[in-house]
Each structure stands twice: as structure tokens, then as C-alpha cells.
Design a protein around this motif. Structure first.
Motif, PDB file in Angstrom:
ATOM      1  N   GLN A  90     -11.353   4.762   0.656  1.00 44.23           N
ATOM      2  CA  GLN A  90     -12.501   4.278   1.315  1.00 44.23           C
ATOM      3  C   GLN A  90     -13.233   5.265   2.079  1.00 44.23           C
ATOM      4  OE1 GLN A  90     -11.752   1.218   4.021  1.00 44.23           O
ATOM      5  NE2 GLN A  90      -9.735   0.445   2.913  1.00 44.23           N
ATOM      6  N   ASN A  91     -14.572   5.583   1.529  1.00 44.48           N
ATOM      7  CA  ASN A  91     -15.453   6.432   1.807  1.00 44.48           C
ATOM      8  C   ASN A  91     -14.843   8.190   1.999  1.00 44.48           C
ATOM      9  OD1 ASN A  91     -17.594   4.466   2.193  1.00 44.48           O
ATOM     10  ND2 ASN A  91     -16.646   3.715   4.180  1.00 44.48           N
ATOM     11  N   ASN A 139      -4.691   2.114  -0.751  1.00 44.51           N
ATOM     12  CA  ASN A 139      -6.004   2.005  -0.327  1.00 44.51           C
ATOM     13  C   ASN A 139      -5.995   3.091   0.962  1.00 44.51           C
ATOM     14  OD1 ASN A 139      -8.262   1.225   1.273  1.00 44.51           O
ATOM     15  ND2 ASN A 139      -8.006  -1.018   0.608  1.00 44.51           N
ATOM     16  N   SER A 140      -6.799   4.204   0.787  1.00 41.56           N
ATOM     17  CA  SER A 140      -6.559   5.291   1.727  1.00 41.56           C
ATOM     18  C   SER A 140      -7.859   5.478   2.591  1.00 41.56           C
ATOM     19  CB  SER A 140      -5.952   6.452   1.420  1.00 41.56           C
ATOM     20  OG  SER A 140      -5.974   7.529   2.048  1.00 41.56           O
ATOM     21  N   THR A 141      -7.809   6.235   3.906  1.00 40.11           N
ATOM     22  CA  THR A 141      -9.067   6.301   4.351  1.00 40.11           C
ATOM     23  C   THR A 141      -8.921   7.933   4.567  1.00 40.11           C
ATOM     24  OG1 THR A 141      -7.893   6.167   6.551  1.00 40.11           O
ATOM     25  CG2 THR A 141      -9.272   4.229   5.588  1.00 40.11           C
ATOM     26  N   VAL A 173      -7.960   2.902  -4.159  1.00 36.23           N
ATOM     27  CA  VAL A 173      -9.093   3.181  -3.577  1.00 36.23           C
ATOM     28  C   VAL A 173      -9.356   4.204  -2.203  1.00 36.23           C
ATOM     29  CG1 VAL A 173     -10.797   1.813  -2.162  1.00 36.23           C
ATOM     30  CG2 VAL A 173      -9.555   0.685  -3.948  1.00 36.23           C
ATOM     31  N   ASN A 211       0.933  -1.181  -0.251  1.00 38.00           N
ATOM     32  CA  ASN A 211      -0.074  -0.151  -0.082  1.00 38.00           C
ATOM     33  C   ASN A 211       0.933   1.058   0.183  1.00 38.00           C
ATOM     34  OD1 ASN A 211      -2.291   1.599   0.125  1.00 38.00           O
ATOM     35  ND2 ASN A 211      -2.295   1.418   2.288  1.00 38.00           N
ATOM     36  N   ASN A 240     -11.636   3.651  -7.229  1.00 36.76           N
ATOM     37  CA  ASN A 240     -13.034   3.670  -6.410  1.00 36.76           C
ATOM     38  C   ASN A 240     -12.987   4.647  -5.176  1.00 36.76           C
ATOM     39  OD1 ASN A 240     -15.045   2.872  -4.481  1.00 36.76           O
ATOM     40  ND2 ASN A 240     -15.086   1.033  -5.762  1.00 36.76           N
ATOM     41  N   GLY A 241     -14.051   5.399  -5.181  1.00 37.90           N
ATOM     42  CA  GLY A 241     -14.010   6.418  -4.009  1.00 37.90           C
ATOM     43  C   GLY A 241     -15.698   6.721  -3.803  1.00 37.90           C
ATOM     44  N   GLN A 242     -15.656   8.116  -3.104  1.00 34.90           N
ATOM     45  CA  GLN A 242     -16.982   8.555  -2.946  1.00 34.90           C
ATOM     46  C   GLN A 242     -17.546   9.743  -3.636  1.00 34.90           C
ATOM     47  OE1 GLN A 242     -19.023   8.609   1.123  1.00 34.90           O
ATOM     48  NE2 GLN A 242     -18.045  10.569   1.046  1.00 34.90           N
TER      49      GLN A 242
END
Length: 417
Positions: free
Chosen positions: A101-102, A71-73, A99, A43, A128-130
Motif C-alpha cells: 500500500q503506497n 498486504n503491507s504498508t 499488495v 495476512n 500491486n504496489g507503487q
């Protein structure tokens, strides 16, 4: 890392660790020195945040960053999370999986650009995201994106586009770009999504740009022109594009010349080849016309002469690695004069005397017709010919004390097979 980070002597990025270390100096000049495979890195943390923006220059020099995984928040997700007054050019990100995440502002190359320039770049993979999700850039606040494209699939909840998720202002310029990736918006598919740009404050600022309506699954975009796959692979579709020094096209989507002609993935297929080879038959007809002189001191002559001639011929053929079927028939007629000697052993003769005086009988047979059969079977590589000479028996009757002599000749025939 080699170099000094200046415009004349930039840092040379050659390894995954070098790429990670770009965050240590966000104002410097960087160049790729070779392709970098990030597959074993794991990551990756985006370079630049909203509080520590990347404001330097990154030149890919025509090289690729492959197998990037993020892959990050935290918002602002991409190879570069947040850029301002930066320049990114001549770079490929291939087979990425990014990605957020939200979180918002997610793109494969840059999460957000402000007053920045992106030129001669493209991406493949998935993102992929919000909100504010794009195949190349997630949130385009201001600056110029030119001569770029994306084949990446983009998924989000809103403001999702194949190239740019959202063009936030009238200064968000897009020129001579295209996208082909699948655009998916869930749960509301009508919430600001587009084949090229998900949403834009001024769609007129998207110029000379296109998206594939078939592969994207989208018939609308906040800027750009939708075309079918066939049209997207036709040069005349791209008005005003430079196909001499910048772009190329070869019965497929346009490509940037600096990266070379893209190679198609290898295809596996099974091909069955059957070859039917029949026998080669050839008929050769040979007719000889000959004149023979035979002297015989006999009343009855019965002769049988056979002549067998074997002729060896070589035929060379040139074929490819597969078997081929060839049929060839030859027919020739030749006229020639030949001398044929016949030897008859034993020769039976019968002399009848009708008088008391024995006389020497002399008969001359001048014309003897011959029957010649030539049968030539032709096989591959070697040809054998066989010659048969068959003479029909001739007979002569001589009777003394009669005023007439009758000579009967059996005509010879030629039979061709």
C-alpha cells in the motif's frame, strides 16, 4: 520443524507455521517438504527486511506455496521482503495476492534482491504496489534470475514489469526467462513500464528472455524480446533454451520440467447428440429352377401350391454408447434345384366320352413351371424370411377322333419385390 538448518541437514518446511518461522533464522538452509496452502493463514508478513535481510538458502524441491496473501504498508514486500547473498530455487508461488500500500519494492517472490540467485521459480496471481513492482521480483539490485517465469498481473505507478519491476545496476542479470501477465501503470502509463522489465540500467544484461505482447498489453520492455501469444507457444522462439532437461513445451507456454506438465483447468461444455435411426430394408431375391414330374389321370388339372418358409437369422452388431444409424441392403441371386411336392385335395376331373366304348385316358404333364416369391424383411437382431411358391394352373385338352392334340402351358413368372 525437522532438520538442523545446515546444508547437509536443512530445516524441512511443511506447514504455514513452519514457513512463518523461517524469519527466526535468516541464515539457515530450508527445504519444502510438501505443498503448503496459505489460504487459512490470512495476512502473511514478508520474511526479511532492509535491516534484517534473508541471507540463507530456500529450496522449494518442486513444491508449491499456494494462496499466499500479503498486504503491507512497509516497503520491501513479497514472500521474502529483502534478500542478500541468498539462494532461492525450485519454488512455485501459486495464486498469490500481494499488495504494497503506497510503498515501493514489491514482488510476489521477493521485494528486493541484492547479490542473490533465483533459479527455476515461477509465480501466478497478482501484485500491486507503487514503484518497483514485478510479477516475480520488484527491485533487482544485483544477482542472477535464471530459468524463471511469471503469469502474474502487475500494477503500479512506475517501473512496473511482468517479471521484474526495475533492474537497478548492470549487475542485474536476467537469463532465459519470460512473462505473460498484464502490466498496468497508473496514472501515467508511459512511466517506466515494460512487458518483461519495467526499467533497467543496462538492458543488454537481459538475455534470451521474452514477453507476450498480447496478454501483457505492452509492446515495449527494458530488456527482452516481445512475441505474440502464438510465437510464445512455439519452441523455436526460445533461442538457446534447454528443452531436454530443464524446459518443456506442449502447444502452450514453456514449463519447467521439475514441476511436471501443467494441467489445463477443467472445461464445462454441453454437447447435444442426435441420432437418426431409419428402418433397415433388405430385398432378397431367390430364383429356384426345378424339374417336377406330375402324373394326373385327368383331362383338366387345376393346382395351387403355396409354400411359406420362415428363416430365422441373427445379426449381431457392436456399437458405442451412442445410437447409430445403419442402412444396409442385400441383394442375392441363387440358383438351385429343388423338389417341390404339391398336394391337391380335392381334384376335380371331367371325362367326356364321344364313343360307346370307355377308354382309359392317360395324360402326362412333364414340365410345370413354378413361381417363387421370397420376401425377406430384415429387422435389427432378428431376420424373418418368407417363401411363397405359386404355381400357375395348367390345363390339358384331349379330344378323341381328331388328328391333332393341342397342349397349352401357361408360363410361370418370377416377381421380385
Amino acid at each position: 520443524m525437522l532438520g538442523a538448518g545446515t546444508q547437509s541437514n536443512p530445516y524441512i518446511v511443511q506447514t504455514p507455521q513452519d514457513l512463518h518461522n523461517v524469519r527466526n533464522n535468516l541464515t539457515a538452509y530450508y527445504e519444502l517438504g510438501n505443498d503448503i496452502d496459505m489460504g487459512s493463514w490470512g495476512n502473511f508478513t514478508p520474511i526479511g527486511t532492509s535491516s534484517a535481510k534473508f541471507i540463507g538458502s530456500f529450496n522449494g524441491k518442486g513444491y508449491k506455496i499456494k494462496n499466499l496473501t500479503i498486504n503491507s504498508t512497509t516497503a520491501y514486500v513479497g514472500l521474502f521482503g529483502f534478500t542478500e547473498n541468498a539462494t532461492i530455487q525450485n519454488l512455485v508461488i501459486e495464486n498469490a495476492n500481494v499488495v504494497g500500500q503506497n510503498v515501493n519494492y514489491v514482488g510476489i517472490l521477493v521485494g528486493n534482491i541484492t547479490n542473490s540467485t533465483i533459479k527455476n521459480c515461477y509465480t501466478t496471481g497478482q501484485v500491486n504496489g507503487q514503484y518497483g513492482v514485478g510479477g516475480l521480483v520488484g527491485w533487482h539490485y544485483s544477482g542472477l534470475i535464471e530459468n524463471c517465469f511469471s503469469h502474474a498481473n502487475a500494477t503500479g505507478k512506475g517501473r512496473v514489469g511482468g517479471l521484474v519491476g526495475n533492474g537497478a545496476t548492470s549487475n542485474s542479470l536476467v537469463n532465459k526467462c519470460y512473462s505473460t501477465g498484464l502490466v498496468t501503470v497508473t496514472p501515467d502509463p508511459n512511466l517506466y513500464n515494460g512487458g518483461l522489465v519495467g526499467s533497467h540500467a543496462d538492458s543488454t544484461k537481459v538475455t534470451n528472455s521474452y514477453w507476450d505482447i498480447n496478454t501483457s498489453g505492452q509492446t515495449k520492455s527494458a530488456g527482452g524480446i516481445g512475441k505474440t501469444t502464438t510465437e510464445m507457444k512455439t519452441q523455436s522462439t526460445y533461442a538457446g533454451w534447454d528443452f531436454i532437461s530443464v524446459w518443456g513445451i506442449n502447444n502452450d507456454y514453456p514449463y519447467l520440467q521439475m514441476f511436471g506438465v501443467p494441467t489445463a483447468p477443467p472445461k464445462k461444455e454441453t454437447i447435444s447428440i442426435q441420432s437418426y435411426v431409419n428402418h433397415i430394408h433388405s430385398i432378397v431375391i431367390k430364383t429356384n429352377k426345378s424339374t417336377k414330374q406330375i402324373k394326373s389321370f385327368l383331362n383338366t388339372i387345376q393346382t395351387l401350391s403355396e409354400r411359406h418358409t420362415g428363416t430365422k437369422r441373427t445379426v449381431s452388431t457392436y456399437t458405442l454408447s451412442i445410437e447409430t444409424s445403419v442402412q444396409k441392403s442385400n441383394r442375392s441371386v441363387r440358383s438351385a434345384i429343388a423338389t417341390v411336392n404339391t398336394y391337391i385335395n380335392p381334384i376335380g376331373s371331367l371325362v367326356e366320352r364321344k364313343t360307346k366304348t370307355m377308354k382309359r385316358l392317360l395324360s402326362y404333364v412333364d414340365s410345370i413351371h413354378s413361381h417363387v416369391n421370397v420376401i425377406v424383411p430384415i429387422q435389427n437382431k432378428i431376420i424373418n424370411a418368407y417363401l411363397s411358391v405359386l404355381e400357375n394352373p395348367s390345363s390339358l385338352y384331349c379330344i378323341e377322333h381328331n388328328s391333332n392334340i393341342y397342349a397349352i402351358e401357361n408360363p410361370s413368372t418370377v416377381e421380385v419385390i
